[in-house]
Enzyme design. Structure first.
Site, short mmCIF file in Angstrom:
data_model
loop_
_atom_site.label_atom_id
_atom_site.label_comp_id
_atom_site.label_asym_id
_atom_site.label_seq_id
_atom_site.Cartn_x
_atom_site.Cartn_y
_atom_site.Cartn_z
CG HIS A 25 3.42 -6.59 0.93
ND1 HIS A 25 2.49 -5.98 0.12
CD2 HIS A 25 2.75 -7.57 1.58
CE1 HIS A 25 1.33 -6.58 0.26
NE2 HIS A 25 1.47 -7.56 1.15
CG HIS A 27 -0.09 -8.18 6.16
ND1 HIS A 27 -1.26 -7.54 5.80
CD2 HIS A 27 0.46 -8.61 5.00
CE1 HIS A 27 -1.41 -7.62 4.48
NE2 HIS A 27 -0.38 -8.26 3.98
CG ASP A 147 -4.84 -3.90 5.02
OD1 ASP A 147 -5.47 -4.22 6.05
OD2 ASP A 147 -3.94 -4.60 4.53
CG HIS A 204 -2.66 -7.12 -0.77
ND1 HIS A 204 -2.79 -6.22 0.24
CD2 HIS A 204 -1.88 -8.12 -0.28
CE1 HIS A 204 -2.11 -6.65 1.29
NE2 HIS A 204 -1.55 -7.79 1.01
CD GLU A 207 -1.61 -12.48 -1.97
OE1 GLU A 207 -2.52 -11.63 -1.75
OE2 GLU A 207 -1.00 -13.05 -1.06
CG ASP A 285 2.31 -11.20 2.51
OD1 ASP A 285 1.85 -10.09 2.81
OD2 ASP A 285 1.71 -12.01 1.77
N1 HPA Z 1 -2.80 -10.97 0.94
C1 HPA Z 1 -3.97 -10.39 1.14
N2 HPA Z 1 -4.39 -10.06 2.33
C2 HPA Z 1 -3.63 -10.33 3.39
C3 HPA Z 1 -2.41 -10.93 3.25
C4 HPA Z 1 -1.97 -11.26 1.94
O1 HPA Z 1 -0.89 -11.81 1.71
N3 HPA Z 1 -1.90 -11.06 4.49
C5 HPA Z 1 -2.79 -10.55 5.35
N4 HPA Z 1 -3.83 -10.10 4.70
ZN ZN Z 2 0.06 -8.86 2.02
#
Ligand code: HPA
Ligand code: ZN
Length: 346
Positions: A25, A27, A147, A204, A207, A285
């Site tokens: 995970h 980005h 995404d 996701h 979170e 992340d």
């Molecule tokens: N969460 C949701 N969307 C995102 C994140 C995340 O941590 N990082 C980049 N886009």
């Molecule tokens: Zn993320």
């Protein structure tokens, strides 16, 4: 809040570095180093981002989760041509390899580029070129998870999936939804179409949006892993379900602190999740935005009370939850076990 690197004993530091790791995970765009951001902003005369390293550091002090997303999307404005995407990917791959990361599944904010008029082909050409080079140069394998921001609506998801199915290379292994966490219910048909096309469902969920988002991800999106998922700890029946089904959760502790999902790192539920029998992996992340990287996440996990054996469990869970080929997966698990054995025998 930016995080400062966690300190651990030299022995644990060496162990963490030696442990072969995967990142499930992370980005791609959220891995852009501040120096790269400044260079690309100068190259394309982008004025919406800061123009100094100190300015970037201040910019990465997030008030809350929506503010983080706003900064994240603005930083993407510096990525304009194929060369930019290749440069970013080459840098990210080298930094992962230097942490002994052998394999990574990287989220790509494809819709954020499409909405700025950048064709999917430009993004994929750039990242693919650098991915192949990095595999030759560093031996690191990388796979993509395009995404879209859920709060932009289902049509944006449809456009993203259309672009993936038309222009995506074989190294695209999954499809995701991120950004400000809205109900996953409207995306059921979209994710069914992605899964029918052979893509793994990697949203996701939970979170900061509560346990219900995780239930929706499982029931309506056919989620095969949950991005973050820390909110499951508010719902014991959901914890039981996740343990019984073995659906893995990609946990990112420092991210949760920096976006305000948790108040204090000491309260992060990672140790409780692991001890509840959940298949938890450790991830970074958007590392430079949160002042972290994967090595540092292992240090943080250690400081939360996890010893070498539990850090090894996190590394093993990552491998098992990944989409690595079976033989590579087995070899990596054996290597991880050898590192623990060596370390335990010292
Ligand atoms: N969460 C949701 N969307 C995102 C994140 C995340 O941590 N990082 C980049 N886009
Ligand atoms: Zn993320």
């Amino acid at each position: 809040m930016q995080s400062s690197p966690a300190a651990v004993s030299p022995g644990i530091e060496a162990f963490i570095r030696e442990l072969p790791k995967v990142e499930l995970h992370v980005h791609l765009e959220g891995s852009m180093q501040p120096a790269t951001l400044l260079d690309l902003a100068a190259k394309h005369r982008v004025t919406s981002v800061p123009d100094s390293l100190e300015g970037v550091r201040d910019w990465y002090e997030f008030r809350d989760f929506p503010h983080f997303i706003e900064v994240y999307l603005t930083s993407l404005e510096t990525l304009c041509d194929e060369e930019d995407f290749a440069r970013l990917t080459a840098d990210v791959a080298a930094r992962l390899a230097a942490q002994n990361v052998r394999y990574a599944e990287l989220h790509v904010s494809l819709y954020a580029h499409l909405m700025r008029g950048i064709p999917a082909g430009v993004v994929f050409e750039g990242i693919e070129h650098a991915r192949r080079e990095a595999e030759r140069e560093h031996g690191i394998r990388m796979r993509w998870v395009p995404d879209f921001p859920g709060d932009y609506g289902v049509e944006t998801g449809e456009q993203t999936l259309d672009a993936v199915l038309k222009d995506g290379p074989a190294s695209v292994i999954g499809f995701g939804v991120g950004s400000v966490e809205v109900s996953r219910a409207p995306f059921a048909d979209l994710f069914a179409r992605a899964r029918a096309a052979g893509l793994h469902s990697l949203p996701h969920a939970g979170e900061n949006g509560g346990p219900e988002r995780i239930r929706e991800a499982l029931d309506l999106l056919g989620a095969e892993r949950i991005g973050h998922g820390i909110d499951c700890m508010r719902d014991p029946a959901l914890v039981d379900r996740l343990r019984e089904t073995g659906v893995p959760l990609d946990v990112c502790p420092t991210s949760n602190l920096c976006t305000g999902a948790i108040e204090r790192i000491e309260r992060h539920p990672l140790p409780r999740m692991l001890r509840a029998g959940l298949t938890v992996s450790l991830n970074s992340d958007d590392p430079p935005m949160f002042g972290t990287d994967l090595l540092n996440e292992y240090r943080v996990a250690h400081r939360l009370g996890l010893g070498a054996a539990e850090l090894t469990d996190l590394a093993r869970n990552g491998v098992v939850a990944s989409y690595l080929d079976g033989s590579v997966e087995r070899a990596l698990l054996a290597e991880i076990d050898e590192v623990l054995e060596r370390w335990s025998g010292q």
